[in-house]
Scaffold this motif. Structure first.
Motif, PDB file in Angstrom:
ATOM      1  N   UNK A 125       0.867  -1.190   0.000  1.00  0.00           N
ATOM      2  CA  UNK A 125       0.000   0.000   0.000  1.00  0.00           C
ATOM      3  C   UNK A 125       0.897   1.231   0.000  1.00  0.00           C
ATOM      4  N   UNK A 126       0.702   2.097  -1.005  1.00  0.00           N
ATOM      5  CA  UNK A 126       1.444   3.363  -1.061  1.00  0.00           C
ATOM      6  C   UNK A 126       0.478   4.491  -0.774  1.00  0.00           C
ATOM      7  N   UNK A 127       0.709   5.228   0.330  1.00  0.00           N
ATOM      8  CA  UNK A 127      -0.189   6.333   0.626  1.00  0.00           C
ATOM      9  C   UNK A 127       0.373   7.668   0.201  1.00  0.00           C
ATOM     10  N   UNK A 128       1.681   7.740   0.066  1.00  0.00           N
ATOM     11  CA  UNK A 128       2.265   9.048  -0.213  1.00  0.00           C
ATOM     12  C   UNK A 128       2.886   9.158  -1.580  1.00  0.00           C
ATOM     13  N   UNK A 129       2.635   8.169  -2.452  1.00  0.00           N
ATOM     14  CA  UNK A 129       3.411   8.193  -3.698  1.00  0.00           C
ATOM     15  C   UNK A 129       2.678   8.889  -4.842  1.00  0.00           C
ATOM     16  N   UNK A 130       1.372   9.134  -4.715  1.00  0.00           N
ATOM     17  CA  UNK A 130       0.624   9.757  -5.816  1.00  0.00           C
ATOM     18  C   UNK A 130       0.689  11.281  -5.702  1.00  0.00           C
ATOM     19  N   UNK A 131       0.845  11.945  -6.852  1.00  0.00           N
ATOM     20  CA  UNK A 131       0.895  13.406  -6.846  1.00  0.00           C
ATOM     21  C   UNK A 131       2.210  13.931  -6.305  1.00  0.00           C
ATOM     22  N   UNK A 132       3.312  13.550  -6.965  1.00  0.00           N
ATOM     23  CA  UNK A 132       4.646  13.981  -6.529  1.00  0.00           C
ATOM     24  C   UNK A 132       5.140  15.082  -7.454  1.00  0.00           C
ATOM     25  N   UNK A 133       5.934  15.994  -6.901  1.00  0.00           N
ATOM     26  CA  UNK A 133       6.678  16.979  -7.718  1.00  0.00           C
ATOM     27  C   UNK A 133       5.822  17.602  -8.820  1.00  0.00           C
ATOM     28  N   UNK A 134       4.647  18.101  -8.462  1.00  0.00           N
ATOM     29  CA  UNK A 134       3.764  18.728  -9.462  1.00  0.00           C
ATOM     30  C   UNK A 134       4.495  19.964  -9.997  1.00  0.00           C
ATOM     31  N   UNK A 135       4.684  20.013 -11.333  1.00  0.00           N
ATOM     32  CA  UNK A 135       5.680  20.922 -11.911  1.00  0.00           C
ATOM     33  C   UNK A 135       5.116  21.791 -13.018  1.00  0.00           C
ATOM     34  N   UNK A 136       5.704  22.984 -13.155  1.00  0.00           N
ATOM     35  CA  UNK A 136       5.406  23.856 -14.291  1.00  0.00           C
ATOM     36  C   UNK A 136       6.667  24.641 -14.613  1.00  0.00           C
ATOM     37  N   UNK A 137       6.700  25.215 -15.804  1.00  0.00           N
ATOM     38  CA  UNK A 137       7.868  26.025 -16.195  1.00  0.00           C
ATOM     39  C   UNK A 137       7.900  27.312 -15.378  1.00  0.00           C
TER      40      UNK A 137
END
Length: 691
Positions: free
Chosen positions: A412-424
């Motif tokens: 079970x991965x609870x913290x792996x979704x939505x990492x390093x959300x990035x933009x220029x």
């Protein structure tokens, strides 16, 4: 009409000056293009001064409607009216028009009438037209953005950077938005005119075009071709027959032009970053501040339970069921606007996702959804908040389906979704991390509150046995280069006080960025004994001849390791995504570049593979420099051979420009290169001698 000679000799729309003040000169120098809520001036040339008590009236018609249009008032009305002032000398009159800050965007036709004192029309000229766009510089416009550096980036910049790869190995490609290239604005309005709503009821559709919420929603529906006359058809695996592979596009302009030229027939093919790139071009062109976002480890939660379930058989092969998935990265856009249709606190950046995933009110579109609503877990806010919330917050659960059909939860991965959300970044081609705009820090008290509010079950760590797990499993690797052989290390750590005996299965497979499996490259099983308080290491050797056959155009290998220790622990699994790095493609444009004068670009790279490359093709484009151009390489490119091509072109607009190059072949795809070109105007002295 009276039988006197014409009074109006000419109507000058003063496009040059107006477009400069309205920041639309990049779009067109000839046609008048203005932004709403900001005045613009036109000049009437008269054959004589107007007789006493005669006056000028202005009427506007919108779009293709020839009905009685909007009468432009002669005094300042309420903010929702068009009005104009005039000042004039003998045979010239300067008219200044004021549009409301919530005017409908689109093409207007202007009628100029000379009226007699008793209200008769003496003369009418109505062949003049102009375009009106959203105005993020105007504080009364709902797309108003007060920061000039952000406006320069999110409205005016035609060169982008799209982040890709995996959350721990982020790379990027350049993208040419080209929103001010020739005819792109016209195509943007054509996109709106072809929407289902416009085709069903054009009157109602036009009235709603004052609202960026409506317009942006139409665009996310129309960038994909699912269920309408949209721009791009999505395809997520080879072969890309009768079309262009998604990774070969370097910008939005050829896609938009091809769609328009084919009479609103969908262009093949797009994937998430291509859909997002095209949406960003259209929104920026219309004047809505927009940026492209990449979410790493993006969840696609179909059943809405905030959990993405992966089912594996005992050989660690995925059971592909239509349903949940997790993508290494997923791209969407954010547009900036005030949300007068929602409660307070929902203004600012709004998520818009043009990639066709799930239906929203019966259409394949997503958003606009306020980023603040995602952060606070307010999932009742329109549009599509539960879906976007899951993309950045879902749990990932791996199950093994036993032969008897029993499911066993192994990870079970609870913290792996939505990492390093990035933009220029606004300040250059580097990455800005915007994760904290989407969610509170992982594991914080506030994050827990948001989960509960969003209806997500908060799973506390289970305390089934006081003794911690005896065995731990991890995968380590270097950053391998595509075409080489490389090693992956699987480490088993024994925290316990006695030796452990276990069965270790290691599996390497080729996957696409959105987790479609392309084939198994290598599998290895071993019986391992790990001494107490020690680490045991197994090596998985990956040869190019094994992975080269099945690797996708995303050059990605996924390694899974499963450790089973009978009677000790539950089975444990570790997963690593290994991106293979690409060779460098060198692009050079020597010398100075001047407007309309020929320059030459030189492009080269060396084949890093142990096999020859066939069907090599370079694709080149750049806003203000040249349109989409292909150069085919003659013959095969041998292992280790350097291939060089050159291309001459004449820049069409001044300023700092980007030349984007893509190389593609049978075995090596998606190799990118970029060069910056500063285009100047040629200074010409008054007296020119011989050259």
């Amino acid at each position: 009409m009276a039988n006197h000679k014409g009074l109006i000799v000419d109507v000058d729309l003063r496009s040059h000056e107006n477009n400069l003040f309205h920041r639309t000169r990049e779009i067109d120098r000839q046609r008048l293009i203005v932004r709403r809520g900001q005045p613009f001036s036109i000049t009437l040339q008269l054959s004589d001064s107007l007789p006493p008590k005669h006056h000028v009236e202005l009427v506007l018609n919108l779009g293709k409607r020839d009905k009685t249009g909007i009468k432009v008032q002669t005094e300042r009305g309420a903010g929702d009216k068009w009005w104009f002032t005039h000042q004039g000398a003998q045979d010239e009159m300067l008219l200044t028009l004021h549009s409301p800050a919530d005017a409908i965007i689109g093409q207007y036709h202007l009628g100029v009438l000379v009226m007699s004192p008793d209200g008769r029309i003496l003369e009418k000229i109505d062949q003049k037209s102009f375009h009106l766009l959203f105005n993020p510089w105007c504080k009364d416009d709902v797309v108003y953005l007060p920061d000039e550096s952000q406006l320069q980036e999110y409205v005016m910049n035609e060169d982008g950077v799209i982040f890709m790869g995996t959350w721990d190995y982020i790379n990027s490609i350049p993208w040419n938005y080209g929103q001010f290239e020739d005819f792109v604005m016209d195509i943007c309005f054509e996109v709106l005119d072809n929407s289902k709503d416009a085709l069903k009821n054009s009157e109602r559709d036009l009235e709603l075009r004052s609202d960026p919420v409506y317009v942006s929603r139409m665009i996310t529906a129309m960038v994909n071709s699912n269920g309408d006359r949209g721009v791009l058809t999505g395809r997520w695996e080879e072969p890309y027959l009768e079309g262009m592979a998604p990774h070969r596009w370097a910008g939005s302009v050829p896609i938009l032009r091809q769609w328009s030229k084919a009479g609103a027939r969908a262009v093949k093919y797009g994937q998430c970053w291509v859909f997002a790139g095209v949406a960003c071009s259209v929104l920026r062109c219309l004047g809505i501040p927009t940026r492209l976002i990449t979410n790493f480890n993006s969840a696609h939660d179909v059943d809405g339970n905030l959990s993405v379930d992966f089912l594996l058989n005992e050989r660690l092969e995925s059971r592909r069921e239509k349903g949940d998935s997790s993508w290494n990265f997923h791209c969407w856009v954010e547009s900036w606007m005030r949300r007068d249709d929602l409660p307070k606190g929902n203004d600012g950046w709004q998520v818009l996702d043009p990639t066709p995933q799930e239906l929203s009110d019966g259409e394949f579109c997503c958003g606009p959804c306020p980023v603040t609503a995602i952060k606070e877990g307010n999932l009742g806010v329109k549009y599509d908040a539960p879906f976007v919330f899951a993309e950045v917050n879902a749990d990932i659960v791996h199950w093994i389906i036993k032969q008897d059909g029993q499911r066993q939860k192994i990870r079970v991965d609870q913290g792996s979704v939505g990492r390093n959300i990035s933009t220029k970044s606004v300040y250059g081609d580097f990455r800005d991390d915007v994760t904290l705009q989407y969610k509170y820090p992982e594991g914080s008290k506030k994050e827990r509150e948001v989960y509960e509010k969003a209806g997500r079950r908060v799973t506390e760590p289970t305390n089934e046995s006081a003794e911690p797990a005896q065995l731990q499993l991890s995968i380590k690797h270097t950053k391998p280069v595509f075409g080489t052989d490389f090693d992956v290390f699987v480490e088993v750590k024994n925290e316990g006080s006695r030796d452990a005996h276990a069965q270790l299965t290691m599996l390497a497979m080729a996957v696409t960025y959105n987790s479609l499996h392309r084939g198994e490259c290598q599998r290895q099983t071993a019986s391992v004994t790990v001494q107490a308080h020690k680490v045991h290491r197994e090596v998985l050797r990956l040869h190019y001849e094994d992975y080269g056959r099945c690797v996708s155009e995303h050059h990605l290998i996924r390694v899974k390791a499963l450790l089973e220790a009978p009677g000790e622990n539950e089975p444990i699994m570790a997963v690593a995504n290994i991106p293979l790095s690409m060779p460098e493609l060198l692009v050079q444009v020597p010398g100075k570049a001047f407007l309309w004068e020929q320059v030459t670009a030189y492009m080269s790279f060396t084949n890093p593979l142990p096999v020859p490359l066939k069907g090599g093709v370079f694709t080149v484009e750049g806003a203000g420099l040249l349109s989409h151009t292909e150069i085919r390489v003659k013959g095969d490119i041998s292992p280790g051979q350097k291939v060089s091509v050159k291309l001459s072109f004449s820049p069409v607009r001044t300023g700092v420009r980007k030349l984007l190059v893509d190389f593609d072949s049978d075995r090596l795809k998606d190799v990118k290169g970029v060069a910056t070109v500063v285009v100047r105007k040629k200074y010409t002295p008054l007296f020119t001698g011989f050259h």
